[in-house]
Design an enzyme around this catalytic site. Structure first.
Site, PDB file in Angstrom:
ATOM      1  N   GLU A 277       7.285  69.575 -55.135  1.00  0.00           N
ATOM      2  CA  GLU A 277       7.522  68.174 -54.669  1.00  0.00           C
ATOM      3  C   GLU A 277       8.633  67.484 -55.429  1.00  0.00           C
ATOM      4  OE1 GLU A 277       3.398  66.602 -55.496  1.00  0.00           O
ATOM      5  OE2 GLU A 277       2.721  68.152 -54.338  1.00  0.00           O
TER       6      GLU A 277
ATOM      7  N   GLY B 267       8.319  65.288 -57.738  1.00  0.00           N
ATOM      8  CA  GLY B 267       7.967  65.306 -59.236  1.00  0.00           C
ATOM      9  C   GLY B 267       7.293  66.605 -59.819  1.00  0.00           C
TER      10      GLY B 267
ATOM     11  N   GLY C  18       8.702  70.683 -59.909  1.00  0.00           N
ATOM     12  CA  GLY C  18       9.362  72.016 -59.498  1.00  0.00           C
ATOM     13  C   GLY C  18       8.869  73.218 -60.390  1.00  0.00           C
TER      14      GLY C  18
ATOM     15  N   ILE D 258      12.172  72.637 -49.136  1.00  0.00           N
ATOM     16  CA  ILE D 258      11.463  73.743 -48.481  1.00  0.00           C
ATOM     17  C   ILE D 258      12.379  74.326 -47.576  1.00  0.00           C
ATOM     18  CG2 ILE D 258       9.353  74.146 -47.037  1.00  0.00           C
ATOM     19  CD1 ILE D 258       8.980  73.024 -50.022  1.00  0.00           C
ATOM     20  N   THR D 259      12.630  75.707 -47.820  1.00  0.00           N
ATOM     21  CA  THR D 259      13.664  76.371 -47.003  1.00  0.00           C
ATOM     22  C   THR D 259      12.816  76.802 -45.781  1.00  0.00           C
ATOM     23  OG1 THR D 259      14.056  77.704 -48.936  1.00  0.00           O
ATOM     24  CG2 THR D 259      14.370  78.998 -46.853  1.00  0.00           C
TER      25      THR D 259
ATOM     26  N   ARG E 203      47.587  93.975 -54.826  1.00  0.00           N
ATOM     27  CA  ARG E 203      48.662  92.604 -55.065  1.00  0.00           C
ATOM     28  C   ARG E 203      49.358  92.779 -56.437  1.00  0.00           C
ATOM     29  NH1 ARG E 203      50.360  87.997 -53.433  1.00  0.00           N
ATOM     30  NH2 ARG E 203      50.469  86.315 -55.280  1.00  0.00           N
TER      31      ARG E 203
ATOM     32  N   GLU F 269      12.868  79.736 -56.756  1.00  0.00           N
ATOM     33  CA  GLU F 269      11.825  80.741 -56.885  1.00  0.00           C
ATOM     34  C   GLU F 269      11.742  80.994 -58.716  1.00  0.00           C
ATOM     35  OE1 GLU F 269      11.055  83.716 -54.486  1.00  0.00           O
ATOM     36  OE2 GLU F 269      11.851  82.395 -52.467  1.00  0.00           O
ATOM     37  N   GLY F 270      11.816  80.038 -59.465  1.00  0.00           N
ATOM     38  CA  GLY F 270      11.784  80.022 -61.035  1.00  0.00           C
ATOM     39  C   GLY F 270      13.167  80.076 -61.628  1.00  0.00           C
ATOM     40  N   THR F 271      13.338  79.022 -62.421  1.00  0.00           N
ATOM     41  CA  THR F 271      15.005  78.925 -62.798  1.00  0.00           C
ATOM     42  C   THR F 271      14.944  79.829 -63.804  1.00  0.00           C
ATOM     43  OG1 THR F 271      14.172  77.130 -64.438  1.00  0.00           O
ATOM     44  CG2 THR F 271      14.836  76.255 -62.425  1.00  0.00           C
TER      45      THR F 271
HETATM   46  C1  LIG Z   1      17.796  75.725 -51.614  1.00  0.00           C
HETATM   47  C2  LIG Z   1      16.458  75.663 -52.129  1.00  0.00           C
HETATM   48  C3  LIG Z   1      15.442  76.322 -51.579  1.00  0.00           C
HETATM   49  C4  LIG Z   1      13.994  76.181 -52.053  1.00  0.00           C
HETATM   50  N1  LIG Z   1      13.195  76.611 -51.418  1.00  0.00           N
HETATM   51  C5  LIG Z   1      11.706  76.499 -51.684  1.00  0.00           C
HETATM   52  C6  LIG Z   1      10.774  76.675 -50.980  1.00  0.00           C
HETATM   53  O1  LIG Z   1      10.783  77.173 -49.823  1.00  0.00           O
HETATM   54  N2  LIG Z   1       9.370  76.297 -51.411  1.00  0.00           N
HETATM   55  C7  LIG Z   1       9.228  75.545 -52.368  1.00  0.00           C
HETATM   56  O2  LIG Z   1       7.953  75.300 -52.500  1.00  0.00           O
HETATM   57  N3  LIG Z   1      10.150  75.261 -53.249  1.00  0.00           N
HETATM   58  C8  LIG Z   1      11.624  75.667 -53.092  1.00  0.00           C
HETATM   59  N4  LIG Z   1      12.644  75.380 -53.872  1.00  0.00           N
HETATM   60  C9  LIG Z   1      12.237  74.515 -55.131  1.00  0.00           C
HETATM   61  C10 LIG Z   1      12.727  75.491 -56.310  1.00  0.00           C
HETATM   62  O3  LIG Z   1      11.715  76.407 -56.343  1.00  0.00           O
HETATM   63  C11 LIG Z   1      12.712  74.425 -57.258  1.00  0.00           C
HETATM   64  O4  LIG Z   1      13.958  73.511 -57.175  1.00  0.00           O
HETATM   65  C12 LIG Z   1      12.842  75.041 -58.775  1.00  0.00           C
HETATM   66  O5  LIG Z   1      11.558  75.607 -59.154  1.00  0.00           O
HETATM   67  C13 LIG Z   1      13.237  73.924 -59.887  1.00  0.00           C
HETATM   68  O6  LIG Z   1      12.390  72.886 -59.665  1.00  0.00           O
HETATM   69  P1  LIG Z   1      13.208  71.279 -59.901  1.00  0.00           P
HETATM   70  O7  LIG Z   1      14.117  71.582 -58.812  1.00  0.00           O
HETATM   71  O8  LIG Z   1      12.060  70.592 -59.812  1.00  0.00           O
HETATM   72  O9  LIG Z   1      13.886  71.453 -61.372  1.00  0.00           O
HETATM   73  P2  LIG Z   1      13.121  70.858 -62.732  1.00  0.00           P
HETATM   74  O10 LIG Z   1      11.821  71.777 -62.640  1.00  0.00           O
HETATM   75  O11 LIG Z   1      13.166  69.382 -62.636  1.00  0.00           O
HETATM   76  O12 LIG Z   1      14.034  71.516 -63.389  1.00  0.00           O
HETATM   77  C14 LIG Z   1      15.380  70.828 -63.910  1.00  0.00           C
HETATM   78  C15 LIG Z   1      15.788  71.702 -65.071  1.00  0.00           C
HETATM   79  O13 LIG Z   1      15.133  71.731 -66.342  1.00  0.00           O
HETATM   80  C16 LIG Z   1      14.783  72.977 -66.816  1.00  0.00           C
HETATM   81  N5  LIG Z   1      13.475  73.031 -67.330  1.00  0.00           N
HETATM   82  C17 LIG Z   1      12.256  72.498 -66.676  1.00  0.00           C
HETATM   83  N6  LIG Z   1      11.264  72.684 -67.469  1.00  0.00           N
HETATM   84  C18 LIG Z   1      11.791  73.297 -68.622  1.00  0.00           C
HETATM   85  C19 LIG Z   1      11.157  73.803 -69.839  1.00  0.00           C
HETATM   86  N7  LIG Z   1       9.744  73.495 -70.007  1.00  0.00           N
HETATM   87  N8  LIG Z   1      12.100  74.298 -70.819  1.00  0.00           N
HETATM   88  C20 LIG Z   1      13.279  74.465 -70.503  1.00  0.00           C
HETATM   89  N9  LIG Z   1      13.945  74.011 -69.416  1.00  0.00           N
HETATM   90  C21 LIG Z   1      13.157  73.433 -68.517  1.00  0.00           C
HETATM   91  C22 LIG Z   1      14.927  73.710 -65.557  1.00  0.00           C
HETATM   92  O14 LIG Z   1      14.996  75.226 -65.897  1.00  0.00           O
HETATM   93  C23 LIG Z   1      16.063  73.155 -64.843  1.00  0.00           C
HETATM   94  O15 LIG Z   1      17.183  73.697 -65.382  1.00  0.00           O
HETATM   95  C24 LIG Z   1      13.961  75.534 -53.290  1.00  0.00           C
HETATM   96  C25 LIG Z   1      14.893  74.790 -54.068  1.00  0.00           C
HETATM   97  C26 LIG Z   1      16.234  75.036 -53.410  1.00  0.00           C
HETATM   98  C27 LIG Z   1      17.493  74.385 -54.101  1.00  0.00           C
END
Ligand SMILES: Cc1cc2nc3c(=O)[nH]c(=O)nc-3n(C[C@H](O)[C@H](O)[C@H](O)COP(=O)(O)OP(=O)(O)OC[C@H]3O[C@@H](n4cnc5c(N)ncnc54)[C@H](O)[C@@H]3O)c2cc1C
Length: 390
Positions: free
Chosen positions: A130, A132, A134, A160-161, A269, A364-366
């Site tokens: 959402e 708010g 991720g 959402i993909t 090259r 799917e998990g940063t």
């Molecule tokens: C192209 C694309 C396709 C996607 N597809 C889907 C989908 O099909 N379904 C779905 O549900 N979601 C989907 N996502 C969502 C995706 O899983 C989230 O974007 C991702 O989990 C990160 O969440 P956020 O963007 O809210 O970043 P945030 O959670 O706001 O994080 C921002 C930054 O802060 C860091 N951070 C956050 N918390 C901490 C902590 N505790 N310690 C250290 N660092 C932290 C993060 O690693 C990141 O670097 C998609 C995203 C993209 C861009």
């Protein structure tokens, strides 16, 4: 210790490679041209046609149980095949697949959602993120309120993909605020687009694009609950868990193909009267890439092997996802550097990979979330240094 593939694994992997090389790679130039015109590289009808062709080669439903017409392959084989698919930048995937959590559907739902998704007649998407929430998925707010035999959904999902193309969504909603997200307060719903949610396209640096999904008083019958009431978050984590070894498997294919291009370029090259590959600076970029590719391969295969052993694969998968995503970004960056100005052009796919693979460190998990999982497992003594060999 035996690091080799079985004859069966090799045969299946080689057949997948042949299919990708003969049937998909020839479409690459056209796909690049179309994407530059902001069209899909592959139309849905073309994808379906290719998937049917692949079915004749035996590739249909890599992870799908046999009772639903699939191959039900072990995770190691699925990983090997995803690596082959990664070698092409045409947005191809083998057909006959459905989201792993759709198997929690009851018999009626299976006929309405699971089977048509496997057959390619319906398109699903999965929504937990959402605006708010991720990384902190436990902070989701989209609510579902019971009203007679229905549930009424309100809120927004984002990124959402397939959200623009899907005709139904598996959405995780808060059904009991008191219990909280981790305490059984969420539920997954199967929601058809014609029940009233709408999608809004999000521009990204990649091709295609995810969508925001808007729910305003969307009425969903109780029979559309997936699994049990209160099981939503758990199902969501299961959905995400599956990609954790498959995303890096795909990354491996990209990295191997890109490095192959760099080696070829370094051998042809010429600057200052000799091949650029004769310079140590270029050789080191090639060497570092090869080492990282090999390291990633074994992390990925170990994660897949852990799945096949029936053990908890989360720790191994997080390591594979973290390292694999970073590896492919490093390799593609070096491959661009080795190609000089040509690497930066849109005549070659390198800049496309560069944009594409960046996502692997985010969705799917940063990276940071993977590090959190890995360190937490160790700090709490859930895993030992050295893994299963410790
Ligand atoms: C192209 C694309 C396709 C996607 N597809 C889907 C989908 O099909 N379904 C779905 O549900 N979601 C989907 N996502 C969502 C995706 O899983 C989230 O974007 C991702 O989990 C990160 O969440 P956020 O963007 O809210 O970043 P945030 O959670 O706001 O994080 C921002 C930054 O802060 C860091 N951070 C956050 N918390 C901490 C902590 N505790 N310690 C250290 N660092 C932290 C993060 O690693 C990141 O670097 C998609 C995203 C993209 C861009």
């Amino acid at each position: 210790m035996d690091f080799s593939l079985t004859d069966e694994e090799r045969a299946i992997r080689d057949t997948a490679r042949q299919f990708i090389t003969r049937e998909v790679m020839p479409l690459e130039q056209e796909a690049l041209l179309r994407e530059r015109r902001h069209q899909p590289g592959l139309e849905l009808s073309e994808l379906r046609e290719l998937q049917q062709k692949a079915k004749k080669f035996g590739f249909w439903g890599l992870s799908t149980p046999e009772e639903f017409g699939g191959m039900n392959l072990p995770a190691v084989l699925q990983s090997l095949i995803w690596t082959e698919v990664g070698r092409t930048f045409v947005q191809f995937k083998f057909g006959g697949e459905a989201d792993n959590i759709l198997y929690y559907a009851n018999d009626e739902q299976k006929q309405e959602y699971l089977v048509p998704t496997i057959e390619g007649d319906r398109i699903s998407c999965f929504a937990i993120t959402e605006p708010g929430a991720g990384s902190d998925a436990a902070n989701i707010k989209l609510s579902a309120r019971q009203d007679g035999d229905d549930w009424v959904l309100n809120g927004e999902k984002t990124f959402i993909t397939n959200g623009n193309d899907a005709d139904f969504v598996i959405v995780v909603a808060v059904t009991d605020k008191e219990k909280g997200v981790r305490g059984g307060g969420t539920t997954a719903f199967l929601v058809d687009r014609d029940m009233g949610w709408r999608s809004e396209f999000i521009q990204t640096m990649g091709e295609g694009g995810p969508a925001s999904l808007i729910f305003e008083d969307v009425r969903v019958p109780a029979r559309n609950i997936l699994g049990e009431i209160g099981q939503g978050f758990e199902l969501g984590m299961k959905w995400i868990g599956k990609g954790r070894y498959l995303i890096p498997s795909n990354a491996l294919g990209i990295a191997e193909r890109a490095l192959g291009m760099a080696i070829e370029y370094a051998g042809t090259r010429e600057t200052f009267g000799r091949k650029i590959g004769e310079n140590q600076a270029i050789q080191w970029m090639i060497a570092d890439s090869e080492v990282e590719i090999e390291a990633a391969r074994w992390l990925i295969l170990r994660a897949a092997w852990t799945v096949d052993q029936g053990e908890d694969p989360r720790h191994a998968s997080s390591m594979a996802k973290l390292y694999g995503a970073s590896m492919v970004n490093n390799v593609v960056d070096r491959v661009m550097q080795i190609h000089g100005g040509m690497g930066y052009t849109r005549e070659l796919p390198i800049e496309r990979w560069y944009r594409q693979v960046r996502l692997m460190r985010i969705y799917e998990g940063t990276d940071e979330m993977q590090r959190l999982i890995i360190s937490r497992d160790l700090l709490r003594g859930y895993t030992k240094i050295g893994g299963h060999l410790a």
